[in-house]
Design an enzyme around this catalytic site. Structure first.
Site, PDB file in Angstrom:
ATOM      1  N   GLU A   1      50.656  -7.689  -2.598  1.00  0.00           N
ATOM      2  CA  GLU A   1      49.790  -6.516  -2.531  1.00  0.00           C
ATOM      3  C   GLU A   1      48.448  -6.940  -1.929  1.00  0.00           C
ATOM      4  O   GLU A   1      47.750  -6.137  -1.332  1.00  0.00           O
ATOM      5  CB  GLU A   1      49.594  -5.951  -3.936  1.00  0.00           C
TER       6      GLU A   1
ATOM      7  N   ARG B   1      50.885   2.242  -2.802  1.00  0.00           N
ATOM      8  CA  ARG B   1      50.017   1.275  -2.124  1.00  0.00           C
ATOM      9  C   ARG B   1      50.087   1.395  -0.595  1.00  0.00           C
ATOM     10  O   ARG B   1      50.088   0.402   0.129  1.00  0.00           O
ATOM     11  CB  ARG B   1      50.352  -0.155  -2.560  1.00  0.00           C
TER      12      ARG B   1
ATOM     13  N   SER C   1      46.458  -7.211  -9.325  1.00  0.00           N
ATOM     14  CA  SER C   1      47.889  -7.484  -9.229  1.00  0.00           C
ATOM     15  C   SER C   1      48.188  -8.123  -7.876  1.00  0.00           C
ATOM     16  O   SER C   1      47.860  -7.563  -6.838  1.00  0.00           O
ATOM     17  CB  SER C   1      48.700  -6.195  -9.381  1.00  0.00           C
TER      18      SER C   1
END
Length: 302
Positions: free
Chosen positions: A297, A177, A227
């Site tokens: 995130e 990420r 998420s």
């Protein structure tokens, strides 16, 4: 900020026939369906307008935000002061050349996956169902079911200052990420993906299988940003949240999904404040109960 401060932005948009909107509600441009009005939104329709707009914002000290499909952001209830550069359907062409696919940054991952399927190209099946744009997917090195963008990206074109440059994948710093683009404040304008020929039926079966897994395991019936937390080393955020008994934890209209604890969902007209309240509760409880510090995130824009 007075609208007159945006006169040069308006001129640049008009020069390139780019649509400009005022007071646009950001909830219409995020998968969370949350967010107040922005001052100005320009629907980017070419790389040239993006270069000029970025330069003008920087030169004039105007705050700007780059938004694609809005699948990984949480926008303030008060909205955004400044200019939103919306890289979406107006800048989303997809071109297949042999085993390569070149696409504008605003192209949806799903449309690129469909182009791959139509041309019997395999390797991008993992991305089918990820609700983001190609530019955002590379920026975050999006991934699922054992695959990541770094596995299929060959190169990209990006804006550095007033220039459009090309970068091979090995220079992108793609990790979990993350990428070099966030650190360097670069803006991706197009991406080239390298795949390989495969069996069309097998590719479709794999895409259908992974999509069904998403439907079975994820709360797709509610707005969310996917998420909510990054995966902690050696574990899963969803597992930690679940063992702490936090499924169903709510604040206003936001809730930890009872279907998948890794998702904070907009269950009933949630506000940004509601979501932040749930996130804070989860982080505090997981830290207290397990000693693990969870990191978001989802990017909070304000």
């Amino acid at each position: 900020m007075n609208c007159n401060d945006y006169s040069k932005i308006e001129q640049i948009a008009a020069k390139h026939n780019a649509t400009i909107l005022y007071g646009e509600e950001m909830k219409h441009h995020t998968t969370f369906r949350i967010g107040g009005p922005c001052d100005v939104m320009v629907n980017v329709n070419c790389a040239a307008v993006l270069v000029e707009l970025l330069q003008e914002c920087k030169n004039s000290g105007i705050k700007y935000y780059i938004v694609g499909k809005g699948s990984n952001i949480l926008v303030s209830d008060e909205g955004l002061r400044g200019v939103v550069l919306h890289i979406g359907s107006d800048f989303s062409s997809v071109h297949v050349d042999g085993e390569s696919i070149e696409c504008d940054a605003g192209a949806s991952l799903i449309s690129v996956c469909q182009a791959a399927l139509e041309n019997s190209l395999q390797g991008l099946e993992f991305a089918y169902g990820i609700p983001g744009s190609v530019g955002g997917a590379v920026y975050m090195n999006a991934g699922a079911y054992g695959g990541e963008m770094k596995d299929v990206v060959l190169s990209c074109r990006y804006i550095d200052g007033d220039e459009i440059k090309e970068m091979p994948v090995y220079r992108m710093g793609l990790g979990y990420r993350k990428s070099i683009f966030a650190d360097k404040n670069y803006c991706i304008v197009s991406v080239k993906i390298k795949l390989k020929k495969g069996d069309k039926k097998e590719i479709k079966n794999q895409m259908d299988t992974l999509m069904q897994k998403r439907k079975d395991k994820q709360p797709l019936e509610y707005p969310s940003a996917g998420s909510t937390f990054k995966r902690p080393e050696g574990d899963f955020a969803g597992r930690l949240i679940e063992v702490c008994g936090l499924k169903g934890t709510a604040c206003g209209g936001a809730e930890v999904s009872t279907k998948h604890a890794g998702f904070v969902i907009n269950k009933n007209n949630a506000t940004c404040s509601d979501v932040l309240g749930v996130i804070e509760k989860v982080k505090q409880t997981v830290k207290k109960e397990t000693g693990v510090e969870l990191h978001c995130e989802v990017l909070h824009m304000e």
